[in-house]
Design an enzyme around this catalytic site. Structure first.
Site, mmCIF file in Angstrom:
data_model
loop_
_atom_site.group_PDB
_atom_site.id
_atom_site.type_symbol
_atom_site.label_atom_id
_atom_site.label_comp_id
_atom_site.label_asym_id
_atom_site.label_seq_id
_atom_site.Cartn_x
_atom_site.Cartn_y
_atom_site.Cartn_z
ATOM 1 N N CYS A 1 0.846 -1.187 0.000
ATOM 2 C CA CYS A 1 0.000 0.000 0.000
ATOM 3 C C CYS A 1 0.888 1.246 0.000
ATOM 4 O O CYS A 1 1.852 1.295 0.766
ATOM 5 C CB CYS A 1 -0.893 -0.041 1.239
ATOM 6 S SG CYS A 1 -2.005 1.353 1.393
ATOM 7 N N PRO A 2 0.606 2.225 -0.838
ATOM 8 C CA PRO A 2 -0.545 2.376 -1.729
ATOM 9 C C PRO A 2 -0.278 1.971 -3.179
ATOM 10 O O PRO A 2 -1.100 2.229 -4.046
ATOM 11 C CB PRO A 2 -0.821 3.880 -1.657
ATOM 12 C CG PRO A 2 0.569 4.473 -1.609
ATOM 13 C CD PRO A 2 1.371 3.478 -0.747
#
Length: 79
Positions: free
Chosen positions: A15-16
């Site tokens: 993430c992200p």
């Protein structure tokens, strides 16, 4: 007849990055086109569905696979 869908390997990204890369790839596709996203990021089970809602894409299918998850996303018309 089922629509064919490309596979986008996002394994190993955290993430992200899976969402950012998926956003860019889907933006280059036609509305209604489908894309399999393959991830190993545990947060993808939260991030990908949320991204689909926010961006107007449809999450068609989610599957847990060895080491991660697969998501079948249909590109929305508003993205």
């Amino acid at each position: 007849m089922a629509k064919s869908a490309a596979i986008y390997d996002l394994k190993g990204l955290n993430c992200p990055l899976p969402v950012l890369k998926a956003r860019k790839r889907l933006a280059a596709m036609r509305p209604g086109a489908r894309l399999w996203l393959e991830t190993t990021d545990p947060l993808a089970v939260i991030d990908i569905p949320a991204f689909c809602v926010d961006a107007g894409h449809q999450l068609i299918e989610t599957a847990a696979v060895t080491g991660g998850h697969r998501f079948l996303v249909e590109r929305g018309s508003a993205a």
